[in-house]
Design an enzyme around this catalytic site. Structure first.
Site, PDB file in Angstrom:
ATOM      1  CE  LYS A  85     -15.353 -15.018 -17.778  1.00 26.78           C
ATOM      2  NZ  LYS A  85     -14.230 -14.195 -17.231  1.00 26.78           N
ATOM      3  CD  GLU A  93     -15.093 -10.430 -16.102  1.00 24.94           C
ATOM      4  OE1 GLU A  93     -15.084 -11.658 -15.930  1.00 24.94           O
ATOM      5  OE2 GLU A  93     -14.328  -9.851 -16.913  1.00 24.94           O
ATOM      6  CB  CYS A 132     -15.016 -11.151 -19.754  1.00 26.62           C
ATOM      7  SG  CYS A 132     -13.393 -10.400 -20.077  1.00 26.62           S
TER       8      CYS A 132
END
Length: 253
Positions: free
Chosen positions: A105, A38, A139
């Site tokens: 995300k 990331e 993540c």
């Protein structure tokens, strides 16, 4: 399909240095697909103002495209980018020789105030490459199984998690990667960083997990590149012999 995990020690906001390190690792190992962490080219920047690259002129994204073309491969990893509308995204790119996809995300890390500066995505994204269907995740998404649930997110063969996951919560990373693989009967590719920034220490743990929860490769805690082979035949045999997915709970958006 051979997948290479580039477990990078991202140097803080040093795009050129991080590109140089990633380039070397890509030349060290031949693979069909390379996965970076990331925000691999900057480190995890909570405040993107003045740091995030414009998507239209991003040096990092251009490098991904050039390397994908040069090696005829796929490259994925997330970048902090600014868009023409003035918003910032933690955008997970999947780039091939002839095409480019992205996933924004969904679960921004509110504990670290990521949500105050970035705009979240709304839906999962699945890309197809080398006959594999790949669900892109980033993540903190790892903690939210309903969002990535097979069938609800779509039908896929592997989940790709790119992360900046700190060593203080490493146990959760190790356990949840296996859980996502077992519950969805899929491969899971998790690529984390190593090193440190102003707030966290990172100890890697990048791994490839098979649909039974077995570790195919573990990158340990140092900067390195490692690889594993993914087999669609093996995946299909596991799903056909033990048909767990037939009994899964069905969700709708």
């Amino acid at each position: 399909m051979k997948v290479a995990l580039i477990q990078l020690d991202s140097q803080w906001c040093d795009v050129r240095q991080n590109i140089a390190r990633a380039s070397q690792y890509m030349r060290d190992v031949e693979a069909d697909m390379y996965v970076l962490p990331e925000m691999w080219s900057t480190g995890f920047v909570i405040k993107p103002q003045g740091v995030a690259e414009s998507e239209s002129t991003s040096t990092s994204l251009q490098w991904m495209r050039e390397m994908a073309f040069e090696k005829d491969c796929a490259i994925c990893g997330s970048l902090a980018v600014s868009l023409a509308d003035g918003s910032y995204r933690n955008r997970h790119y999947f780039v091939t020789k002839n095409s480019s996809f992205f996933y924004d995300k969904k679960h921004l890390f509110s504990h670290g105030k990521e949500d105050l500066n970035y705009q979240h995505g709304d839906v999962p994204v699945i890309v197809k490459y080398k006959d594999f269907r790949l669900l892109l995740q980033t993540c903190y998404d790892l903690r939210f199984p309903c969002f990535s649930r097979y069938g609800r997110a779509g039908e896929y063969d592997a989940i790709v998690y790119v992360a900046n996951w700190p060593s203080s919560r490493r146990l959760a990373w190790d356990v949840l990667l296996k859980a996502r693989a077992i519950e969805n009967q899929c491969y899971v590719i998790g690529v984390n960083r190593v090193g440190s920034d102003e707030t966290c220490i990172y100890d890697g743990g990048s791994a490839v997990i098979d649909p039974l929860g077995r570790i195919l490769v573990d990158a340990k805690d140092k900067e390195n590149v490692s690889s594993a082979e993914l087999s669609l035949d093996n995946l299909q045999k596991i799903r056909s012999r033990f048909r767990v997915l037939d009994d899964r709970d069905l969700f709708t958006y």
